[in-house]
Design a protein around this motif. Structure first.
Motif, PDB file in Angstrom:
ATOM      1  N   ASP A  74      53.255  88.555  34.910  1.00 59.26           N
ATOM      2  CA  ASP A  74      53.240  87.222  34.189  1.00 59.26           C
ATOM      3  C   ASP A  74      54.368  86.278  33.985  1.00 59.26           C
ATOM      4  N   VAL A  75      55.673  86.943  34.011  1.00 58.04           N
ATOM      5  CA  VAL A  75      56.718  86.186  34.203  1.00 58.04           C
ATOM      6  C   VAL A  75      56.944  85.617  35.656  1.00 58.04           C
ATOM      7  N   ASN A  76      56.928  86.491  36.495  1.00 56.04           N
ATOM      8  CA  ASN A  76      57.249  86.018  37.971  1.00 56.04           C
ATOM      9  C   ASN A  76      56.447  85.178  38.895  1.00 56.04           C
ATOM     10  N   LEU A  77      54.945  85.631  38.292  1.00 57.50           N
ATOM     11  CA  LEU A  77      54.012  85.141  39.288  1.00 57.50           C
ATOM     12  C   LEU A  77      53.187  83.803  38.421  1.00 57.50           C
ATOM     13  N   THR A  78      52.664  84.203  37.182  1.00 57.81           N
ATOM     14  CA  THR A  78      51.930  83.357  36.310  1.00 57.81           C
ATOM     15  C   THR A  78      52.987  82.372  35.707  1.00 57.81           C
ATOM     16  N   GLY A  79      54.227  82.588  35.347  1.00 58.48           N
ATOM     17  CA  GLY A  79      55.073  81.810  34.942  1.00 58.48           C
ATOM     18  C   GLY A  79      55.106  80.617  35.898  1.00 58.48           C
ATOM     19  N   VAL A  80      55.128  80.833  37.243  1.00 56.17           N
ATOM     20  CA  VAL A  80      55.464  79.796  38.243  1.00 56.17           C
ATOM     21  C   VAL A  80      54.123  78.903  38.244  1.00 56.17           C
ATOM     22  N   TYR A  81      52.798  79.397  37.958  1.00 57.84           N
ATOM     23  CA  TYR A  81      51.671  78.719  37.758  1.00 57.84           C
ATOM     24  C   TYR A  81      51.755  77.601  36.845  1.00 57.84           C
ATOM     25  N   ILE A  82      52.133  78.326  35.548  1.00 62.03           N
ATOM     26  CA  ILE A  82      51.990  77.343  34.260  1.00 62.03           C
ATOM     27  C   ILE A  82      53.166  76.360  34.421  1.00 62.03           C
ATOM     28  N   VAL A  83      54.508  76.550  34.810  1.00 59.77           N
ATOM     29  CA  VAL A  83      55.426  75.691  34.852  1.00 59.77           C
ATOM     30  C   VAL A  83      54.932  74.725  36.010  1.00 59.77           C
ATOM     31  N   GLY A  84      54.794  75.088  37.039  1.00 55.39           N
ATOM     32  CA  GLY A  84      54.337  74.363  38.132  1.00 55.39           C
ATOM     33  C   GLY A  84      53.202  73.208  37.830  1.00 55.39           C
ATOM     34  N   GLN A  85      52.161  73.657  37.193  1.00 59.29           N
ATOM     35  CA  GLN A  85      51.070  72.706  36.682  1.00 59.29           C
ATOM     36  C   GLN A  85      51.735  71.679  35.705  1.00 59.29           C
ATOM     37  N   ALA A  86      52.267  72.124  34.751  1.00 58.59           N
ATOM     38  CA  ALA A  86      52.983  71.204  33.662  1.00 58.59           C
ATOM     39  C   ALA A  86      53.844  70.104  34.178  1.00 58.59           C
ATOM     40  N   VAL A  87      54.705  70.538  35.424  1.00 62.26           N
ATOM     41  CA  VAL A  87      55.480  69.668  36.143  1.00 62.26           C
ATOM     42  C   VAL A  87      54.820  68.614  37.028  1.00 62.26           C
ATOM     43  N   ALA A  88      53.950  69.415  37.911  1.00 60.90           N
ATOM     44  CA  ALA A  88      53.233  68.534  39.113  1.00 60.90           C
ATOM     45  C   ALA A  88      52.192  67.324  38.380  1.00 60.90           C
ATOM     46  N   ARG A  89      51.801  67.638  37.169  1.00 63.05           N
ATOM     47  CA  ARG A  89      51.065  66.727  36.461  1.00 63.05           C
ATOM     48  C   ARG A  89      51.833  65.349  36.032  1.00 63.05           C
TER      49      ARG A  89
END
Length: 251
Positions: free
Chosen positions: A111-126
């Motif tokens: 959750d932290v190491n992989l899903t966290g990258v996905y969650i933060v990556g989406q929020a910033v890329a948008r």
């Protein structure tokens, strides 16, 4: 093309200590403004205070919590007026033999190491809508090599490498470059116990062609380059920063 970050603003997760803290200091020295997203609120505040006016703390942010991430990323975007880079650095490690590895730490690590990258990556890329953004994911050489007693960590970091390629492939049309670096053994509080064991430290040094383990500042140059205008045609790549560890097994 310059590798300076003058006038650039962005986010580094897990920058309250260790690798993230070192990268925040280096990015600020290169001219950037940095928002520190950190689960440990006290560590975030202390880091921002020590780093000065070019740093702002968003503490108490768990990268696995989409609402908390969205609020912090939105606040950073509003404060800076732009987001030019993201360094997805937040991570944890759990050590246990595979047959004794419990499910809850397995889930939490992914959750932290992989899903966290996905969650933060989406929020910033948008929010990287009108400028050529840079996203740098901190993976590990453990994403390429098997190490004992780290099944969840290895799986998560291998996932980060794959996710980096997927993000690069889809976000390229927005002008966003997405890359990853794979640190080797870097001396940080996360693995401080390694360096208290003479046998382990000898094993580490003997495995590294450059004959020493790394320090957070060893990651600064590659990270700044990949988040700078100089890396405008570099995306979907994974760069090991490991003193040569993965170059060969040896005897």
């Amino acid at each position: 093309m310059s590798v300076a970050l003058e006038g650039h603003c962005g986010i580094i997760t897990g920058a309250g200590s260790g690798i993230g803290r070192g990268l925040a200091e280096a990015f600020i020295a290169a001219g950037a403004q940095v928002a520190i997203l950190e689960a440990d609120a006290a560590a975030a505040e202390q880091a921002a205070e020590e780093l000065g006016a070019s740093a702002v703390a968003y503490g108490g942010v768990d990268v696995t919590d989409p609402e908390a991430v969205e609020a912090a990323v939105g606040a950073a975007h509003e404060r800076f007026g732009q987001l030019d880079f993201l360094v997805n650095n937040a991570g944890i490690r759990h050590e246990a033999p595979f047959l004794e590895h419990e499910l809850e730490p397995w889930k939490r690590t992914l959750d932290v190491n992989l899903t966290g990258v996905y969650i933060v990556g989406q929020a910033v890329a948008r929010r990287m809508v009108d400028r050529p953004g840079r996203i740098l994911n901190i993976a590990s050489i453990a994403g390429l090599l098997a190490l004992r007693n780290r099944a969840a960590y290895i799986a998560s970091k291998a996932g980060v490498i794959g996710l980096t390629k997927a993000m690069a492939f889809e976000l390229g049309e927005q002008g966003i470059c997405v890359n990853a670096i794979g640190p080797g053994v870097i001396e940080t509080p996360l693995i401080a116990h390694y360096f208290q064991d003479p046998d382990r430290t000898k094993l580490i040094v003997d495995s590294i062609p450059l004959g020493r383990w790394g320090h957070p500042e060893d990651l600064a140059g590659p990270a700044i380059f990949l988040c700078s205008p100089a890396a405008a045609y570099v995306t979907g790549q994974f760069l090991c920063v490991d003193g040569g560890w993965v170059s060969g097994k040896g005897y």
